[in-house]
Design an enzyme around this catalytic site. Structure first.
Site: not given
Length: 425
Positions: A66, A135, A159
């Site tokens: 990420k 996210s 997330s």
């Protein structure tokens, strides 16, 4: 050999010599080349000649990271135009650990801006007209699309769990602090977690066994493969339907009830768990903690870069600045109190079952979905995992969330593996 393979299946194939790392990596690159033009799971991919791994249990395994997690020599933008040219000098410890175990950083996966609510371009691999969630948008989409067998995500509210549920994969948020968070851009330090997105629960268990702080990586595969799982008939599971259950869609509720029925037929004890009303104040407390801590982190940044930061981030900072010290202290005290009390409510249970999200991924990309069904468990810092259990009428995944006690990650993963096996039958 069929693809896509899961993390542990890749490890076994390499170990047994039925698949070469070079051939597998080539397949992952080919898959990315095929789908990335429309999927947009990655904000930065490394050239093939830079995808070199080392020795160890992750040798030759490509992993998505990420974009709020620091990677040495690789752009880490935090999903923000402010950091568009940011290239860290050092890896975050979790990335260094992956490399130490032979893993390959395949690329940086799209994150919403600073892991908050301004989405990137990633679409849902099951239907590009729908959000993949956030996210950890790119990480979920990359695993679901078969590009990589595992990706790193983070969760401050929902997330990891929510995008995994929307994309039809497994998302595992370990206990707070179980994965070192250094080198991960914070959103709210009292709530931030690092987690894993994988194709199965055993893959999540393998990843946790390798990457948890203090883990014995050499024994991780053996621990998962040789683990004696409890019988389904021995499981005692509590069902939690929070006061916001009226947000759950008819399809999600039907899938949830069908899963409970399947577990009961397998002999598991599946009974309602009534948490005290004060636990539902945790929704408000989580919002207070997140906003106050985020304001302290981002106040200067949004002031200095008003043209490069989103309205969502600015609104969060404004909300956080409006929170008084007594309100923040109340929220933190409630968090600590509920955490201390929870083991008593979980006594005798192997896990909690609840929904990971209200239903299928919402249509459109502007809204990454309702994270409320994850918020309490994140605030409590307990391990949480989602697995796919059904599809909606539009073919989008629906999930089941399984919760464990703090620090009881291995037990939760064993429970979830049994649940997954029963629901697959």
């Amino acid at each position: 050999m069929s693809y896509p393979l899961g993390l542990l299946a890749v490890h076994r194939a390499f170990r047994e010599g039925t698949l070469s790392p070079a051939d597998y990596l080539a397949t992952c690159i080919q898959r990315a080349d095929e789908v990335e033009p429309w999927l947009k799971a990655f904000c930065h991919r490394l050239p093939a000649d830079q995808l070199a791994g080392g020795e160890g249990p992750l040798a030759g395994v490509p992993i998505g990271v990420k974009d709020i997690i620091a990677t040495a020599g690789i752009p880490t933008t935090n999903g923000s135009r402010v950091y568009a040219d940011h290239v860290p000098d050092q890896d975050a410890p979790i990335v260094a650990r992956i490399k130490q175990l032979g893993g390959i950083v395949f690329g940086k996966t799209v994150s919403t801006e600073f892991a908050w609510r301004s989405p990137g371009p990633t679409v849902n691999p099951h239907n590009p007209q729908h959000t993949p969630g956030g996210s950890s948008s790119g990480s979920a989409a990359a695993v679901a699309a078969g590009i990589v067998p595992m990706a790193l995500g983070t969760q401050t509210v929902g997330s990891v769990v929510r995008p995994a549920a929307y994309c039809g994969i497994v998302g595992f948020k370990p206990s707070f602090g179980a994965i070192v968070r250094d080198g991960v851009h914070p959103l709210a330090q009292s709530l931030d977690h690092v987690g894993f997105l994988t194709r199965s629960v055993e893959d999540a268990a393998f990843a946790f066994g390798l990457l948890a702080d203090g883990a014995d990586a050499g024994a991780a595969a053996q621990a998962v493969e040789g683990d004696v799982l409890p019988a389904a008939s021995s499981l005692r599971l509590g069902v939690v339907r929070p006061p916001i259950w009226d947000r759950v869609s008819a399809e999600q509720n039907q899938a949830f009830e069908a899963a409970l029925d399947t577990l009961r037929r397998a002999g598991a004890s599946v009974e309602p768990l009534a948490l005290p009303e004060r636990y539902w104040q945790g929704f408000e407390a989580a919002e207070i903690i997140l906003a106050a801590e985020a304001a302290a982190i981002f106040n200067e940044l949004v002031t200095q870069h008003p043209d490069l930061t989103s309205p969502q981030l600015k609104e969060l900072v404004v909300a956080g600045n409006a929170i008084s010290a007594p309100r923040y202290i109340w929220a933190r005290q409630l968090q600590a109190s509920l955490q201390q009390e929870l083991p008593r409510h979980l006594s005798g249970l192997d896990g909690i079952l609840t929904a990971p999200a209200p239903g299928e991924a919402p249509e459109g990309l502007a809204y990454t979905g309702d994270a409320s069904f994850c918020a309490l468990w994140t605030m409590l810092g307990v391990p949480a995992l989602t697995m796919p259990i059904a599809r909606s009428a539009r073919g989008l995944p629906l999930g089941l969330q399984v919760i464990g006690g703090f620090g009881e990650d291995a037990r939760l993963l064993r429970t979830a593996r049994v649940v997954e096996a029963q629901l697959a039958n």
